[in-house]
Design an enzyme around this catalytic site. Structure first.
Site, PDB file in Angstrom:
ATOM      1  N   HIS A 158      -1.066  -1.784  -3.897  1.00  0.00           N
ATOM      2  CA  HIS A 158      -2.415  -1.541  -3.362  1.00  0.00           C
ATOM      3  C   HIS A 158      -2.617  -0.028  -3.272  1.00  0.00           C
ATOM      4  O   HIS A 158      -1.838   0.674  -2.623  1.00  0.00           O
ATOM      5  CB  HIS A 158      -2.486  -2.208  -1.988  1.00  0.00           C
ATOM      6  CG  HIS A 158      -3.780  -2.026  -1.256  1.00  0.00           C
ATOM      7  ND1 HIS A 158      -4.773  -2.982  -1.249  1.00  0.00           N
ATOM      8  CD2 HIS A 158      -4.236  -1.016  -0.483  1.00  0.00           C
ATOM      9  CE1 HIS A 158      -5.779  -2.575  -0.498  1.00  0.00           C
ATOM     10  NE2 HIS A 158      -5.482  -1.376  -0.015  1.00  0.00           N
TER      11      HIS A 158
ATOM     12  N   MET B 287     -11.194  -5.740   6.264  1.00  0.00           N
ATOM     13  CA  MET B 287     -10.464  -4.651   6.919  1.00  0.00           C
ATOM     14  C   MET B 287     -10.268  -4.984   8.395  1.00  0.00           C
ATOM     15  O   MET B 287     -11.226  -5.293   9.097  1.00  0.00           O
ATOM     16  CB  MET B 287     -11.246  -3.339   6.790  1.00  0.00           C
ATOM     17  CG  MET B 287     -11.336  -2.862   5.359  1.00  0.00           C
ATOM     18  SD  MET B 287     -10.565  -1.256   5.012  1.00  0.00           S
ATOM     19  CE  MET B 287      -9.087  -1.201   5.915  1.00  0.00           C
TER      20      MET B 287
ATOM     21  N   MET C 259     -12.315   3.593  -1.277  1.00  0.00           N
ATOM     22  CA  MET C 259     -13.073   3.981  -0.090  1.00  0.00           C
ATOM     23  C   MET C 259     -13.800   5.257  -0.450  1.00  0.00           C
ATOM     24  O   MET C 259     -13.468   6.351   0.014  1.00  0.00           O
ATOM     25  CB  MET C 259     -12.116   4.174   1.094  1.00  0.00           C
ATOM     26  CG  MET C 259     -11.622   2.837   1.638  1.00  0.00           C
ATOM     27  SD  MET C 259     -10.084   2.991   2.565  1.00  0.00           S
ATOM     28  CE  MET C 259      -8.899   2.875   1.239  1.00  0.00           C
TER      29      MET C 259
ATOM     30  N   MET D  76      -9.464   7.504  -1.510  1.00  0.00           N
ATOM     31  CA  MET D  76     -10.386   8.012  -0.489  1.00  0.00           C
ATOM     32  C   MET D  76     -10.962   9.335  -0.949  1.00  0.00           C
ATOM     33  O   MET D  76     -10.258  10.159  -1.533  1.00  0.00           O
ATOM     34  CB  MET D  76      -9.633   8.216   0.831  1.00  0.00           C
ATOM     35  CG  MET D  76      -8.892   6.973   1.299  1.00  0.00           C
ATOM     36  SD  MET D  76      -8.220   7.219   2.945  1.00  0.00           S
ATOM     37  CE  MET D  76      -7.217   5.729   3.110  1.00  0.00           C
TER      38      MET D  76
ATOM     39  N   ASP E  33      -4.996   3.044  -2.222  1.00  0.00           N
ATOM     40  CA  ASP E  33      -6.124   3.431  -1.379  1.00  0.00           C
ATOM     41  C   ASP E  33      -6.724   4.736  -1.857  1.00  0.00           C
ATOM     42  O   ASP E  33      -6.173   5.809  -1.629  1.00  0.00           O
ATOM     43  CB  ASP E  33      -5.652   3.564   0.075  1.00  0.00           C
ATOM     44  CG  ASP E  33      -5.287   2.220   0.666  1.00  0.00           C
ATOM     45  OD1 ASP E  33      -6.181   1.352   0.733  1.00  0.00           O
ATOM     46  OD2 ASP E  33      -4.113   2.017   1.033  1.00  0.00           O
TER      47      ASP E  33
ATOM     48  N   ASP F 140      -6.399  -6.264   5.177  1.00  0.00           N
ATOM     49  CA  ASP F 140      -5.897  -4.891   5.046  1.00  0.00           C
ATOM     50  C   ASP F 140      -6.026  -4.160   6.384  1.00  0.00           C
ATOM     51  O   ASP F 140      -7.127  -3.980   6.900  1.00  0.00           O
ATOM     52  CB  ASP F 140      -6.715  -4.170   3.961  1.00  0.00           C
ATOM     53  CG  ASP F 140      -6.158  -2.790   3.628  1.00  0.00           C
ATOM     54  OD1 ASP F 140      -5.095  -2.410   4.167  1.00  0.00           O
ATOM     55  OD2 ASP F 140      -6.801  -2.090   2.817  1.00  0.00           O
TER      56      ASP F 140
ATOM     57  N   SER G 284       0.855  -1.189   0.000  1.00  0.00           N
ATOM     58  CA  SER G 284       0.000   0.000   0.000  1.00  0.00           C
ATOM     59  C   SER G 284       0.889   1.237   0.000  1.00  0.00           C
ATOM     60  O   SER G 284       1.794   1.365   0.829  1.00  0.00           O
ATOM     61  CB  SER G 284      -0.908  -0.001   1.227  1.00  0.00           C
ATOM     62  OG  SER G 284      -1.368   1.326   1.465  1.00  0.00           O
TER      63      SER G 284
ATOM     64  N   HIS H  27      -8.301   0.022  -4.065  1.00  0.00           N
ATOM     65  CA  HIS H  27      -9.198  -0.133  -2.924  1.00  0.00           C
ATOM     66  C   HIS H  27      -9.958   1.178  -2.792  1.00  0.00           C
ATOM     67  O   HIS H  27      -9.422   2.167  -2.308  1.00  0.00           O
ATOM     68  CB  HIS H  27      -8.360  -0.452  -1.668  1.00  0.00           C
ATOM     69  CG  HIS H  27      -9.160  -0.523  -0.409  1.00  0.00           C
ATOM     70  ND1 HIS H  27      -8.566  -0.525   0.836  1.00  0.00           N
ATOM     71  CD2 HIS H  27     -10.489  -0.604  -0.189  1.00  0.00           C
ATOM     72  CE1 HIS H  27      -9.508  -0.604   1.767  1.00  0.00           C
ATOM     73  NE2 HIS H  27     -10.678  -0.644   1.173  1.00  0.00           N
TER      74      HIS H  27
END
Ligand code: DX5
Ligand code: ZN
Length: 330
Positions: A36, A140, A71, A40, A38, A179, A11, A69
């Site tokens: 990975h 998670m 979010m 957001m 993230d 994760d 990540s 991923h």
């Protein structure tokens, strides 16, 4: 790629955001199996990171698969952008307030792996309606939003093995990702719960630490956990190891490959070490993942005999009619 079972997704959340191209290169050199990312939106989680444009840029900097991923509250609205940015898998959260199935379907239609993530307090049963559309379940083990939080052991214990159930329709290639808070302290534990992908963030970016050593250590610990808890002490079969299942002339090989793949088992056809045929062609090797070799033999062992016999008859008939053509020189 390594010989074990566990795979590491690095990540980049806690990497230097002013230098992400360098960060992915560094992770790649250190032996990460994938990146990975993230995403957001400051709405679904109280933090804001990067978007599809950044992923597009990252795509040019590394050959590693990119796992997004998301979010974000509205993945449906932006999904084409993430697909076009070159993500290999896209996982979003089951807790969102919009239809989920159409977005999973779009990801799969684009030939990418589709996943759903569950926050620590969300029960796995929330995934039930989407079972057949899932390639990935991401569990998670911290509240989403930030790196460097403490691993929630009870959540891992309750969900990681159980997550596999939701992927039972896939014989091969299904993945459980864990994760949050994964590092050398927790890797053995999650490995023992059969997890496929360990997402590691903050543990990789500690100043003065050797990232490669960290990745090797975490992988070895995860495989050890798996071997001793779930696999009766036997070393794990690497997920990407292929074994030869059949050797057949081209036409038979192609037909058989389609049959096996229709049964949910991926097949590679290689011009390998097969025997030469009277028409000068060489048999193809049909390779299947070692992890599903036993199932393939169980389901297709008899068919393989039929194809072999059929090919023998074809060889004889061809030779009787045309004689033997010398194989091409290599
Ligand atoms: C958190 C992110 C994670 C994060 C993990 O919302 O989903 O991917 O980077 O970081 P660590 O490994 O530090 O918990
Ligand atoms: Zn993440």
């Amino acid at each position: 790629m390594g010989t074990g079972r566990a795979r590491i997704a690095a990540s980049i959340l806690d990497a230097d955001h002013a230098n992400l191209g360098y960060a992915v290169k560094r992770a790649e050199r250190a032996g990460a199996d994938r990146i990975h990312i993230d995403v957001m939106d400051g709405h679904f989680v109280p933090n804001l990171t990067f978007g599809h444009k950044m992923i597009e840029g990252i795509r040019k900097r590394t050959k590693l698969p990119l796992d997004a991923h998301l979010m974000i509250s509205e993945p449906g609205r932006f999904i084409e952008k993430y697909i076009d940015a070159g993500c290999d898998s896209i996982t979003f959260h089951v807790e969102i307030d919009e239809p989920i199935a159409p977005t999973l379907e779009k990801i799969r239609a684009a030939g990418r792996a589709a996943g759903l993530a569950v926050k620590p307090k969300t029960p796995l049963t929330a995934l039930e309606p989407y079972r057949l559309l899932l390639d990935i379940v991401l569990v998670m083990t911290v509240e989403p939003g930030f790196g460097g939080q403490t691993f929630m052991r009870d959540v891992a214990q309750e969900k990681l093995l159980a997550a596999r159930e939701y992927l039972s329709h896939k014989l091969h290639g299904a993945e459980v990702h864990v994760d949050g808070g994964v590092n050398r302290e927790t890797a053995e534990f999650v490995g023992g719960l059969g997890v496929d992908i360990l997402v590691i963030g903050s543990a990789l970016w500690i100043k003065g630490h050797d990232m490669g050593r960290e990745i090797r250590l975490v992988k070895a610990l995860a495989d050890d956990g798996y071997q001793y808890r779930l696999n009766q002490g036997r070393p794990p079969i690497p997920r990407d190891k292929m074994v030869r299942f059949a050797q057949l002339p081209r036409e038979a090989a192609w037909k058989f490959m389609a049959e096996i793949e229709a049964g949910g088992i991926p097949v590679l056809a290689l011009r390998g070490s097969g025997q030469f045929n009277p028409d000068g062609s060489q048999d193809y090797d049909l390779m299947v993942p070692a992890t599903v070799e036993a199932i393939t033999i169980e389901r297709f062992g008899e068919t393989r005999e039929r194809y072999r016999a059929e090919s023998d008859r074809w060889r004889e008939a061809y030779a009787a009619e045309h004689g033997w053509t010398a194989p091409p020189k290599r």
